[in-house]
Design a protein around this motif. Structure first.
Motif, mmCIF file in Angstrom:
data_model
loop_
_atom_site.group_PDB
_atom_site.id
_atom_site.type_symbol
_atom_site.label_atom_id
_atom_site.label_comp_id
_atom_site.label_asym_id
_atom_site.label_seq_id
_atom_site.Cartn_x
_atom_site.Cartn_y
_atom_site.Cartn_z
ATOM 1 N N PRO A 568 11.669 -30.439 -0.230
ATOM 2 C CA PRO A 568 11.161 -29.098 0.062
ATOM 3 C C PRO A 568 12.289 -28.161 0.439
ATOM 4 C CG PRO A 568 9.854 -30.803 1.160
ATOM 5 C CD PRO A 568 11.047 -31.473 0.571
ATOM 6 N N ARG A 569 12.132 -26.894 0.052
ATOM 7 C CA ARG A 569 13.207 -25.933 0.264
ATOM 8 C C ARG A 569 13.445 -25.638 1.747
ATOM 9 N NH1 ARG A 569 11.422 -21.569 -4.394
ATOM 10 N NH2 ARG A 569 12.032 -22.802 -6.187
ATOM 11 N N GLU A 570 12.381 -25.662 2.537
ATOM 12 C CA GLU A 570 12.495 -25.201 3.911
ATOM 13 C C GLU A 570 12.407 -26.326 4.942
ATOM 14 O OE1 GLU A 570 13.146 -21.534 2.475
ATOM 15 O OE2 GLU A 570 13.286 -22.173 4.566
ATOM 16 N N THR A 571 12.552 -27.572 4.525
ATOM 17 C CA THR A 571 12.436 -28.669 5.469
ATOM 18 C C THR A 571 13.794 -29.107 5.957
ATOM 19 O OG1 THR A 571 12.526 -30.302 3.712
ATOM 20 C CG2 THR A 571 10.352 -29.525 4.357
ATOM 21 N N SER A 572 13.782 -29.779 7.068
ATOM 22 C CA SER A 572 15.028 -30.316 7.607
ATOM 23 C C SER A 572 15.385 -31.582 6.871
ATOM 24 C CB SER A 572 14.846 -30.610 9.096
ATOM 25 O OG SER A 572 13.775 -31.509 9.275
ATOM 26 N N PRO A 573 16.620 -32.072 6.998
ATOM 27 C CA PRO A 573 17.015 -33.289 6.296
ATOM 28 C C PRO A 573 16.110 -34.463 6.653
ATOM 29 C CG PRO A 573 18.920 -32.175 7.206
ATOM 30 C CD PRO A 573 17.721 -31.476 7.749
ATOM 31 N N THR A 574 15.895 -35.350 5.654
ATOM 32 C CA THR A 574 15.057 -36.519 5.866
ATOM 33 C C THR A 574 15.709 -37.460 6.869
ATOM 34 O OG1 THR A 574 14.200 -36.375 3.634
ATOM 35 C CG2 THR A 574 14.017 -38.509 4.729
ATOM 36 N N ALA A 596 10.033 -36.874 5.872
ATOM 37 C CA ALA A 596 9.427 -38.093 5.351
ATOM 38 C C ALA A 596 9.821 -39.289 6.215
ATOM 39 C CB ALA A 596 9.878 -38.308 3.915
ATOM 40 N N ILE A 597 8.979 -40.309 6.197
ATOM 41 C CA ILE A 597 9.210 -41.532 6.945
ATOM 42 C C ILE A 597 9.436 -42.669 5.952
ATOM 43 C CG2 ILE A 597 8.208 -43.184 8.583
ATOM 44 C CD1 ILE A 597 8.906 -40.476 9.793
ATOM 45 N N VAL A 598 10.345 -43.579 6.271
ATOM 46 C CA VAL A 598 10.597 -44.755 5.445
ATOM 47 C C VAL A 598 9.829 -45.930 6.032
ATOM 48 C CG1 VAL A 598 12.323 -46.400 4.662
ATOM 49 C CG2 VAL A 598 12.838 -43.961 4.660
ATOM 50 N N HIS A 599 9.058 -46.612 5.194
ATOM 51 C CA HIS A 599 8.247 -47.748 5.643
ATOM 52 C C HIS A 599 8.562 -48.961 4.774
ATOM 53 C CE1 HIS A 599 4.690 -49.894 7.221
ATOM 54 N NE2 HIS A 599 4.559 -50.339 5.977
ATOM 55 N N HIS A 600 8.816 -50.098 5.395
ATOM 56 C CA HIS A 600 9.077 -51.344 4.670
ATOM 57 C C HIS A 600 7.797 -52.169 4.633
ATOM 58 C CE1 HIS A 600 13.378 -50.528 4.576
ATOM 59 N NE2 HIS A 600 13.275 -50.169 5.844
ATOM 60 N N VAL A 601 7.338 -52.478 3.442
ATOM 61 C CA VAL A 601 6.054 -53.150 3.252
ATOM 62 C C VAL A 601 6.130 -54.590 3.740
ATOM 63 C CG1 VAL A 601 4.303 -53.835 1.574
ATOM 64 C CG2 VAL A 601 5.516 -51.667 1.294
ATOM 65 N N LYS A 602 5.127 -54.962 4.551
ATOM 66 C CA LYS A 602 5.049 -56.324 5.090
ATOM 67 C C LYS A 602 3.912 -57.079 4.418
ATOM 68 C CE LYS A 602 6.562 -54.631 9.619
ATOM 69 N NZ LYS A 602 6.564 -53.209 9.199
ATOM 70 N N ALA A 603 3.921 -58.391 4.597
ATOM 71 C CA ALA A 603 2.875 -59.237 4.012
ATOM 72 C C ALA A 603 1.512 -58.806 4.534
ATOM 73 C CB ALA A 603 3.141 -60.700 4.350
ATOM 74 N N GLY A 624 5.055 -39.923 -3.620
ATOM 75 C CA GLY A 624 6.389 -40.060 -3.049
ATOM 76 C C GLY A 624 7.121 -41.293 -3.511
ATOM 77 N N ASN A 625 6.419 -42.198 -4.204
ATOM 78 C CA ASN A 625 7.013 -43.458 -4.664
ATOM 79 C C ASN A 625 6.508 -43.729 -6.073
ATOM 80 O OD1 ASN A 625 8.144 -44.595 -1.868
ATOM 81 N ND2 ASN A 625 6.105 -43.754 -1.513
ATOM 82 N N ARG A 626 7.106 -43.064 -7.042
ATOM 83 C CA ARG A 626 6.541 -42.969 -8.383
ATOM 84 C C ARG A 626 6.427 -44.298 -9.108
ATOM 85 N NH1 ARG A 626 10.479 -38.283 -10.193
ATOM 86 N NH2 ARG A 626 11.739 -39.353 -8.654
ATOM 87 N N VAL A 635 5.495 -56.916 -1.351
ATOM 88 C CA VAL A 635 6.147 -57.138 -0.062
ATOM 89 C C VAL A 635 7.639 -56.862 -0.207
ATOM 90 C CG1 VAL A 635 6.700 -58.858 1.706
ATOM 91 C CG2 VAL A 635 4.424 -58.830 0.644
ATOM 92 N N GLY A 636 8.188 -56.118 0.752
ATOM 93 C CA GLY A 636 9.602 -55.776 0.701
ATOM 94 C C GLY A 636 9.888 -54.421 0.102
ATOM 95 N N ASP A 637 8.878 -53.789 -0.530
ATOM 96 C CA ASP A 637 9.083 -52.447 -1.068
ATOM 97 C C ASP A 637 9.439 -51.467 0.058
ATOM 98 O OD1 ASP A 637 8.649 -53.077 -3.680
ATOM 99 O OD2 ASP A 637 6.556 -52.421 -3.718
ATOM 100 N N THR A 638 10.282 -50.518 -0.263
ATOM 101 C CA THR A 638 10.617 -49.449 0.668
ATOM 102 C C THR A 638 9.867 -48.197 0.250
ATOM 103 O OG1 THR A 638 12.804 -50.367 1.106
ATOM 104 C CG2 THR A 638 12.469 -48.049 1.640
ATOM 105 N N LEU A 639 8.971 -47.723 1.100
ATOM 106 C CA LEU A 639 8.140 -46.562 0.788
ATOM 107 C C LEU A 639 8.650 -45.320 1.495
ATOM 108 C CD1 LEU A 639 4.523 -48.038 1.102
ATOM 109 C CD2 LEU A 639 5.935 -47.845 -0.949
ATOM 110 N N THR A 640 8.638 -44.228 0.774
ATOM 111 C CA THR A 640 8.863 -42.923 1.390
ATOM 112 C C THR A 640 7.500 -42.303 1.645
ATOM 113 O OG1 THR A 640 10.950 -42.653 0.190
ATOM 114 C CG2 THR A 640 9.940 -40.667 1.128
ATOM 115 N N ILE A 641 7.138 -42.155 2.906
ATOM 116 C CA ILE A 641 5.822 -41.636 3.269
ATOM 117 C C ILE A 641 5.931 -40.133 3.451
ATOM 118 C CG2 ILE A 641 3.873 -41.848 4.840
ATOM 119 C CD1 ILE A 641 4.536 -44.432 3.422
ATOM 120 N N LEU A 642 5.284 -39.405 2.555
ATOM 121 C CA LEU A 642 5.297 -37.951 2.606
ATOM 122 C C LEU A 642 4.021 -37.440 3.263
ATOM 123 C CD1 LEU A 642 6.535 -37.236 -1.019
ATOM 124 C CD2 LEU A 642 7.901 -37.191 1.054
#
Length: 645
Positions: A568-574, A596-603, A624-626, A635-642
Motif C-alpha cells: 500500500p502506498r500509505e502504509t508503514s514498512p511491514t 501485515a503479519i507473518v504466520h508460520h503454519v502449524k500441524a 496475500g499468499n497467491r 505445514v511449515g508454510d509462511t503466510l502473510t496475513i493482510l
C-alpha cells in the motif's frame, strides 16, 4: 520329490525327513520358483497306467512373479524404455496432441535422470539425453504451451516459412516481359539498398504475381501502414537504409506475434539468444522480441554490426538469416566474399540462398505495386499514449477503466504474454490515444495493491447489486462499501462500479514446472520468472545455486507473496516479527491499516482456523499468499496475513 538335506540317517530320522519333505513340497506349490533340473530321459510310460488325478489345490489367482529373473543389460533396457517414451511424444507432437507430447517427453527424460547411471559416461545415453532436452526446449514446442490458460497473445505462423517452402518455377517459364518491367523499375525508383534483377530474383517476382503470392504481398503492405512511420523513424535514428523495412515484410508481414518453425519471434524474427544479445528480454511476463519498436531498434543494430563485418548488404542480410558463422564459413571455404558467387556454388543453407532473392523481389514489388497489379489500402498508423503503471495491473481492469476492449490493448502491447503487466516500475503500457489522462484519474480510486484482483463494472439495464455481486463472486455489502452505496438503493444504469474481487485468475503465483535448459542458471531462471534465487532454492530444496540441465523446478511466477511494489502506498514498512493484537477474549486481531503479519503454519491448522484467529477472511489470506490458489495449505508454510476489507 523335494530335497531338504543330505544326511544318510535311517529309521526315525528318515521318516521325519519324509514328513518334512512333504511339508516343503506343499510350501513350494504355494510359492513357486523357477528351477532348471538336470535333463534325464523320461521312463517308458506304461499304456495300462491311467493318468494321475490332479491334486485338489485351489487355483492360484493373479500374476505370479518369478523369484529368479534374468534382466537384460541395464543400459540397453534403459535406453530402449526412454526412447520408446520419446518416440510416443514425437508422434503426439506431430499429431498436435501437445499436452500428451510434453508428458511423454517428461517421462523419457525422467527415466534417464532417475536411473542412477552416469549419463555422460555412456555415449548412447548421453546422446539420447541431449536429443530429448533439445526437443523439449525447442521454441517450436514452447510456442504452443498455454499451460496456465492465461496466455494473452496467440502465435501466428511466420510468412517467411511459407514463402521458403514454395517450389519456385524455373525462369524459362517466367513471363518474358517481366525482366524488362523489373529492370525498368530499378532505373526509375529511388532505393538506398542495391537492387539486382537476375534469374533467382525474377523467379520470386513471378511467384508474388500468383494468387497466393500476391495475397502475401497485399497482407504485408496493408499491415505495414500500422508500423511504417515507426520503422522509418527508428531506422533513421540508427543511420540505417530505409529499404531494410522489407526484411520485416518478408519475415513477418508486420505481425508482432509471428513465430517461425525454428522458434524465431516477432516482426523481425529474432531467436531468443540473438534477441538477448541486442537487449530484448524474455520473461514469464513479456517477450520483447514481440515489441515492435524495441525489436526494430535491435534489428537495425544487428544489421549494422553484420554490415560492418562483411561490408556488403547482401552478405549482411544472409547472415541475418542464418548467422554470421555460416556466411563466414562459406566465404572461407570458397574464397569469395560475394553473395551471388556463394549462391551459385551452393555453399549456403537452402533457406539462406533464397532469403536474399525473396527480399529483393518483395522490395521491387512493394516500391511500385501497381506495376505488378497489386492494389491495397494501408491500415492507419497505430496511435497510442504511453503510461508507466509502476507495478503489476490486470489488463482487464485497464480496459474497464478506460472503456476500451481487451483486443485493443493486446494489439497495442503485443509483447505482453499474460493478462498482467510485469512487476517492473519502468514498464511502459501503451493505451489508446487520448486515454492516458482518464486512466490516471480513474485508476487512483482503486488501491494500487488491488490492481491484480479488483475489477470495474458498468451497470447495465435492470442490473441489481446482488446480481453484480454474484457475477464476480463477492458479497453485495463489499461492493456497496467500496462504492459508498446506500443500502437498498437501486443501481444507476451506466454507473461504473468498483468490484473488490478476492483474486485474479491472471495474477502471479500459479505453480508451473520448468525444465532447466543447458544455458540456464539459477539467477537467469529467477529473473525470467520474477522471483528471487532464495525462493527458487526453497521451493526445490536446493542447497546451492547450481542446478543441472534437465532438472524440473517448481516455480510460482511472480513469487508466493506480494512483490515489494505491491505494498500500500500509505502504509508503514511491514514488520515481519510483529504479533497480532489480541481482543478481550485473547484472540489475535488484525486491524485494517496495520502492517501485515507473518504466520508460520502449524500441524492441525486450516485456512479457516487461521482466518478466524486473526479475525480476517480466507479470501484475504489467499490474496496475500497467491500460491494458495494453486495448492492446499501445508505445514511449515509462511503466510502473510493482510487486513480484510
Amino acid at each position: 520329490m523335494c530335497r531338504r538335506g543330505q544326511k544318510s540317517t535311517l529309521g526315525l530320522l528318515l521318516a521325519a525327513g519324509m514328513l518334512a519333505g512333504l511339508m516343503g513340497c506343499e510350501d513350494s506349490v504355494r510359492n513357486p520358483v523357477q528351477v532348471h533340473p538336470i535333463q534325464i530321459a523320461p521312463p517308458a510310460v506304461r499304456e495300462s497306467s491311467p493318468p494321475p488325478d490332479p491334486l485338489p489345490l485351489a487355483a492360484i489367482r493373479g500374476k505370479i512373479t518369478p523369484l529368479v529373473v534374468f534382466a537384460p543389460d541395464g543400459i540397453e533396457w534403459l535406453a530402449a524404455q526412454s526412447q520408446a517414451a520419446f518416440d510416443a511424444g514425437e508422434e503426439d507432437f506431430r499429431a498436435g496432441r501437445l499436452d500428451n507430447a510434453r508428458e511423454e517427453f517428461d517421462q523419457a527424460l525422467d527415466q534417464l535422470v532417475a536411473s542412477g547411471f552416469d549419463i555422460d559416461a555412456d555415449p548412447r545415453l548421453g546422446e539420447l539425453y541431449r536429443h530429448i532436452v533439445e526437443t523439449m526446449n525447442s521454441d517450436g514446442l514452447e510456442t504452443n504451451r498455454d499451460g496456465d490458460g492465461i496466455l494473452a497473445q496467440k502465435a501466428t505462423p511466420a510468412p517467411i516459412d511459407e514463402i521458403a517452402e514454395i517450389a519456385i518455377p524455373e525462369t524459362e517459364n517466367v513471363d518474358p516481359n517481366l525482366r524488362g518491367r523489373a529492370e525498368g523499375e530499378v532505373s526509375s525508383i529511388s532505393h538506398d539498398l542495391p537492387l539486382t534483377v537476375n534469374d533467382p530474383v525474377l523467379a520470386y517476382v513471378n511467384y508474388f504475381k500468383t494468387a497466393r503470392g500476391s495475397a502475401i504481398v497485399e497482407t504485408g503492405l496493408r499491415r505495414a501502414g500500422r508500423y511504417r512511420e515507426m520503422v522509418q523513424r527508428v531506422l533513421g535514428e540508427e543511420g540505417m537504409p530505409q529499404d531494410l523495412i522489407y526484411l520485416a515484410q518478408a519475415e513477418s508481414a508486420f505481425l508482432p506475434q509471428a513465430v517461425s518453425k525454428a522458434g524465431a519471434r516477432g516482426m523481425w524474427q529474432f531467436m531468443s539468444f540473438a534477441g538477448r544479445k541486442y537487449g530484448l528480454r524474455k520473461t514469464w511476463w513479456v517477450d520483447e522480441r514481440q515489441d515492435p519498436e524495441k525489436a526494430t531498434r535491435a534489428a537495425a543494430r544487428d544489421l549494422r554490426d553484420l554490415y560492418s563485418q562483411f561490408g556488403d548488404w547482401y552478405l549482411a542480410m544472409a547472415a541475418y538469416n542464418s548467422g554470421a558463422g555460416a556466411v563466414q564459413h562459406a566465404i572461407e571455404r570458397t574464397g569469395y566474399a560475394d553473395f551471388w558467387e556463394l549462391y551459385h556454388r551452393n555453399v549456403l543453407p537452402k533457406e539462406t540462398k533464397n532469403y536474399v532473392p525473396i527480399i529483393l523481389a518483395l522490395t521491387l514489388i512493394s516500391k511500385d505495386p501497381a506495376r505488378y497489379g497489386i492494389e491495397f489500402e494501408p491500415e492507419p498508423p497505430l496511435k497510442a499514449d504511453a503510461v508507466k503503471p509502476g507495478q503489476p495491473i490486470d489488463l482487464r481492469l485497464v480496459a474497464e477503466t478506460i472503456d476500451s476492449d481487451l483486443d485493443t490493448l493486446r494489439a497495442l502491447n503485443p509483447q505482453l504474454l499474460r493478462l498482467v503487466t510485469p512487476a517492473d516500475p519502468e514498464f511502459v503500457l501503451q493505451l489508446p490515444a487520448g486515454t492516458a489522462e482518464r486512466f490516471s484519474a480513474e485508476i487512483a480510486a482503486i488501491p494500487a495493491e488491488k490492481w491484480l484482483s479488483w475489477r470495474r463494472h458498468t451497470v447495465g439495464p435492470g442490473e441489481t447489486l446482488s446480481g453484480v455481486a454474484k457475477r464476480y463472486h463477492v458479497l453485495p455489502a463489499e461492493i456497496a462499501r467500496a462504492n459508498e452505496l446506500q443500502g437498498g438503493a437501486p443501481l444507476e444504469e451506466g454507473k461504473k462500479l468498483i468490484i473488490p474481487a478476492a483474486h485474479s485468475d491472471a495474477a502471479a503465483g500459479k505453480l508451473i514446472r520448468y525444465r532447466v535448459r543447458r544455458t540456464d542458471t539459477i539467477a537467469s531462471i529467477a529473473d525470467e520468472f520474477d522471483v528471487s534465487v532464495a525462493e527458487l532454492r526453497k521451493w526445490n530444496g536446493l542447497r546451492s545455486n547450481h542446478v543441472a540441465k534437465g532438472v524440473r523446478l517448481r516455480i510460482y511466477p511472480g513469487g508466493m507473496s506480494p512483490s515489494p511494489q505491491a505494498k500500500p502506498r500509505e502504509t508503514s514498512p511491514t514488520v515481519a516479527s510483529a504479533a497480532p493484537r489480541s481482543d478481550s477474549s485473547g484472540s489475535p486481531v488484525l486491524e485494517a491499516g496495520t502492517s501485515a503479519i507473518v504466520h508460520h503454519v502449524k500441524a492441525g491448522e486450516t485456512l479457516w482456523s487461521i482466518a478466524r484467529a486473526y479475525q480476517t477472511t480466507v479470501e484475504a489470506i489467499q490474496s496475500g499468499n497467491r500460491y494458495l490458489f494453486s495448492r492446499p495449505l501445508q505445514v511449515g508454510d509462511t503466510l502473510t496475513i493482510l487486513p480484510s476489507h
